[in-house]
Design a protein around this motif. Structure first.
Motif, PDB file in Angstrom:
ATOM      1  N   GLU A   1       4.534  -6.912   5.038  1.00 46.68           N
ATOM      2  CA  GLU A   1       3.644  -8.031   4.811  1.00 46.68           C
ATOM      3  C   GLU A   1       2.705  -8.208   6.007  1.00 46.68           C
ATOM      4  OE1 GLU A   1       7.481  -9.087   2.547  1.00 46.68           O
ATOM      5  OE2 GLU A   1       6.905  -7.993   4.360  1.00 46.68           O
ATOM      6  N   LEU A   2       1.537  -8.791   5.749  1.00 47.74           N
ATOM      7  CA  LEU A   2       0.559  -8.983   6.815  1.00 47.74           C
ATOM      8  C   LEU A   2       1.155  -9.804   7.953  1.00 47.74           C
ATOM      9  CD1 LEU A   2      -2.788  -9.689   4.912  1.00 47.74           C
ATOM     10  CD2 LEU A   2      -1.879  -7.506   5.725  1.00 47.74           C
ATOM     11  N   GLY A   3       0.872  -9.354   9.172  1.00 48.72           N
ATOM     12  CA  GLY A   3       1.357 -10.041  10.357  1.00 48.72           C
ATOM     13  C   GLY A   3       2.720  -9.601  10.830  1.00 48.72           C
ATOM     14  N   GLN A   4       3.350  -8.687  10.090  1.00 48.83           N
ATOM     15  CA  GLN A   4       4.695  -8.253  10.449  1.00 48.83           C
ATOM     16  C   GLN A   4       4.728  -6.809  10.956  1.00 48.83           C
ATOM     17  OE1 GLN A   4       7.549  -9.185   7.367  1.00 48.83           O
ATOM     18  NE2 GLN A   4       6.697 -11.223   7.028  1.00 48.83           N
ATOM     19  N   GLY A   5       3.556  -6.213  11.112  1.00 56.73           N
ATOM     20  CA  GLY A   5       3.499  -4.810  11.501  1.00 56.73           C
ATOM     21  C   GLY A   5       2.719  -4.580  12.777  1.00 56.73           C
TER      22      GLY A   5
ATOM     23  N   ARG B   1      -0.627 -13.556   1.634  1.00 58.86           N
ATOM     24  CA  ARG B   1      -1.700 -14.528   1.363  1.00 58.86           C
ATOM     25  C   ARG B   1      -1.530 -15.760   2.243  1.00 58.86           C
ATOM     26  NH1 ARG B   1      -5.489 -16.793   1.646  1.00 58.86           N
ATOM     27  NH2 ARG B   1      -6.964 -17.566   0.090  1.00 58.86           N
ATOM     28  N   GLU B   2      -0.303 -16.184   2.452  1.00 57.59           N
ATOM     29  CA  GLU B   2      -0.053 -17.339   3.316  1.00 57.59           C
ATOM     30  C   GLU B   2      -0.432 -17.017   4.767  1.00 57.59           C
ATOM     31  OE1 GLU B   2       4.027 -18.040   2.441  1.00 57.59           O
ATOM     32  OE2 GLU B   2       3.596 -19.294   0.680  1.00 57.59           O
ATOM     33  N   TRP B   3      -0.162 -15.785   5.196  1.00 59.10           N
ATOM     34  CA  TRP B   3      -0.545 -15.392   6.555  1.00 59.10           C
ATOM     35  C   TRP B   3      -2.072 -15.492   6.702  1.00 59.10           C
ATOM     36  CZ3 TRP B   3      -3.776 -12.134   9.055  1.00 59.10           C
ATOM     37  CH2 TRP B   3      -3.573 -11.952  10.428  1.00 59.10           C
ATOM     38  N   LEU B   4      -2.788 -15.028   5.706  1.00 58.16           N
ATOM     39  CA  LEU B   4      -4.252 -15.109   5.765  1.00 58.16           C
ATOM     40  C   LEU B   4      -4.722 -16.557   5.777  1.00 58.16           C
ATOM     41  CD1 LEU B   4      -5.151 -12.180   3.362  1.00 58.16           C
ATOM     42  CD2 LEU B   4      -5.860 -12.361   5.756  1.00 58.16           C
ATOM     43  N   SER B   5      -4.090 -17.412   5.011  1.00 60.26           N
ATOM     44  CA  SER B   5      -4.477 -18.825   5.010  1.00 60.26           C
ATOM     45  C   SER B   5      -4.294 -19.446   6.382  1.00 60.26           C
ATOM     46  CB  SER B   5      -3.645 -19.588   3.992  1.00 60.26           C
ATOM     47  OG  SER B   5      -3.941 -19.180   2.681  1.00 60.26           O
ATOM     48  N   GLU B   6      -3.243 -19.025   7.077  1.00 65.64           N
ATOM     49  CA  GLU B   6      -2.932 -19.606   8.379  1.00 65.64           C
ATOM     50  C   GLU B   6      -3.771 -18.991   9.511  1.00 65.64           C
ATOM     51  OE1 GLU B   6       1.220 -18.908   8.778  1.00 65.64           O
ATOM     52  OE2 GLU B   6       1.758 -20.251   7.133  1.00 65.64           O
ATOM     53  N   ASN B   7      -4.204 -17.731   9.323  1.00 63.26           N
ATOM     54  CA  ASN B   7      -4.810 -17.004  10.434  1.00 63.26           C
ATOM     55  C   ASN B   7      -6.277 -16.636  10.236  1.00 63.26           C
ATOM     56  OD1 ASN B   7      -2.438 -16.204  12.419  1.00 63.26           O
ATOM     57  ND2 ASN B   7      -1.648 -16.053  10.326  1.00 63.26           N
TER      58      ASN B   7
ATOM     59  N   ASN C   1      10.774  -6.544   0.250  1.00 63.17           N
ATOM     60  CA  ASN C   1      11.064  -7.770  -0.489  1.00 63.17           C
ATOM     61  C   ASN C   1      10.454  -7.676  -1.888  1.00 63.17           C
ATOM     62  OD1 ASN C   1      12.343  -9.135   1.753  1.00 63.17           O
ATOM     63  ND2 ASN C   1      10.299  -9.225   2.668  1.00 63.17           N
ATOM     64  N   PRO C   2      10.834  -8.557  -2.804  1.00 62.37           N
ATOM     65  CA  PRO C   2      10.203  -8.539  -4.132  1.00 62.37           C
ATOM     66  C   PRO C   2       8.683  -8.577  -3.986  1.00 62.37           C
ATOM     67  CG  PRO C   2      12.079 -10.024  -4.130  1.00 62.37           C
ATOM     68  CD  PRO C   2      11.886  -9.588  -2.708  1.00 62.37           C
ATOM     69  N   PRO C   3       7.961  -7.691  -4.690  1.00 62.64           N
ATOM     70  CA  PRO C   3       6.523  -7.568  -4.459  1.00 62.64           C
ATOM     71  C   PRO C   3       5.730  -8.861  -4.601  1.00 62.64           C
ATOM     72  CG  PRO C   3       7.299  -5.654  -5.619  1.00 62.64           C
ATOM     73  CD  PRO C   3       8.458  -6.598  -5.566  1.00 62.64           C
ATOM     74  N   LEU C   4       6.025  -9.684  -5.599  1.00 59.93           N
ATOM     75  CA  LEU C   4       5.280 -10.942  -5.735  1.00 59.93           C
ATOM     76  C   LEU C   4       5.553 -11.866  -4.560  1.00 59.93           C
ATOM     77  CD1 LEU C   4       5.475 -11.709  -9.558  1.00 59.93           C
ATOM     78  CD2 LEU C   4       3.408 -11.258  -8.223  1.00 59.93           C
ATOM     79  N   GLU C   5       6.767 -11.818  -4.047  1.00 58.22           N
ATOM     80  CA  GLU C   5       7.087 -12.599  -2.844  1.00 58.22           C
ATOM     81  C   GLU C   5       6.329 -12.040  -1.638  1.00 58.22           C
ATOM     82  OE1 GLU C   5      10.963 -12.784   0.004  1.00 58.22           O
ATOM     83  OE2 GLU C   5      11.322 -13.229  -2.118  1.00 58.22           O
ATOM     84  N   ALA C   6       6.238 -10.707  -1.558  1.00 51.70           N
ATOM     85  CA  ALA C   6       5.554 -10.069  -0.431  1.00 51.70           C
ATOM     86  C   ALA C   6       4.069 -10.426  -0.402  1.00 51.70           C
ATOM     87  CB  ALA C   6       5.742  -8.553  -0.496  1.00 51.70           C
TER      88      ALA C   6
END
Length: 256
Positions: free
Chosen positions: A205-209, A247-253, A237-242
């Motif tokens: 997921e974005l922000g974890q790599g 998307r949440e990372w992008l909203s925050e960053n 993780n389940p793809p829809l969860e991933a």
């Protein structure tokens, strides 16, 4: 330089889409993705899909279209994109038997010219999506990636840069984004953790790599990128969860 729009390559949630295509699109829309890039249409007619996208408020960015589909159904693929209101058709991948020698790459370049002209005539944009092999193979003394864009005109071929694969190949992602300013409407954000030599790329997921995503996104804005598109080849993780996490990372960053 305008605000970047945020999309999702639906290949990331392919397992969910195969079971429930419409439900998957509804879930993606609820995550506040602005657009989607297709990798198949769930068996829906173009008219049905257009109506669903309109209902959900999702933009059809474009579609990944295989070389075989482009060779055998070019007019049909273009017409489908026009009907759903998409602007971009993208060749996403080359099988091993379609690459690996100068002759094969030159034959591909001729095809890209032909496909790109067909898209251009219909008011659409044709693109090419890279992996790592375009940076391990060379043609005319340069990386194949660069030679392709030197030989095919911008009017016929635009760049869909997968920035994860660029960095994975040992190249500077910020330099490559800057190099293709004005020809880079679509940027795939693919974060990853690089494992041991020979291991598959571990997409996360974005922000974890390993990617410096804030710098990459800022560079994308400077390069007049239109869409940043989330893509994850494999999800722990389940793809829809991933994709929700990304998307949440992008909203925050990223504040457009």
């Amino acid at each position: 330089m305008g605000a970047l729009k945020i999309g999702l390559q639906l290949y990331t949630v392919r397992d969910s889409a195969e079971k429930d295509f419409e439900g998957t699109l509804r879930a993606v829309a609820a995550m506040n993705y602005e657009g989607v890039e297709f990798a198949g249409y769930g068996g829906k007619s173009a008219e049905e899909l257009k109506a669903l996208l309109t209902e959900l408020g999702l933009t059809a960015i474009g579609s990944h279209i295989s070389l075989e589909q482009l060779e055998n159904n070019l007019e049909g693929e273009i017409e489908y994109l026009k009907t759903i209101g998409a602007r971009y058709g993208v060749l996403p991948y080359l099988q091993e038997n379609d690459r690996g020698s100068d002759e094969k790459w030159l034959a591909l370049i001729e095809k890209l010219e032909r496909f790109g002209e067909a898209f251009r005539k219909e008011g659409l944009i044709f693109g090419y999506h890279n992996h790592d092999f375009e940076f391990t193979e060379k043609l005319d003394g340069n990386y194949v990636f660069d030679t392709i864009y030197e030989k095919v005109s911008p009017e016929r071929l635009q760049v869909e840069m997968d920035i994860g694969w660029v960095q994975y190949s040992g190249l500077d992602p910020l330099a490559y984004i800057a190099k293709y300013k004005g020809r880079l409407p679509l940027l795939h954000l693919k974060d990853y953790r690089k494992g041991e030599p020979g291991e598959q790329i571990d997409t996360v997921e974005l922000g974890q790599g390993d990617l410096d995503l804030p710098s990459i996104i800022a560079s994308a804005e400077e390069a007049d990128v239109e869409w940043i598109i989330v893509e994850q080849d494999r999800c722990a993780n389940p793809p829809l969860e991933a994709v929700k996490t990304s998307r949440e990372w992008l909203s925050e960053n990223y504040k457009s």
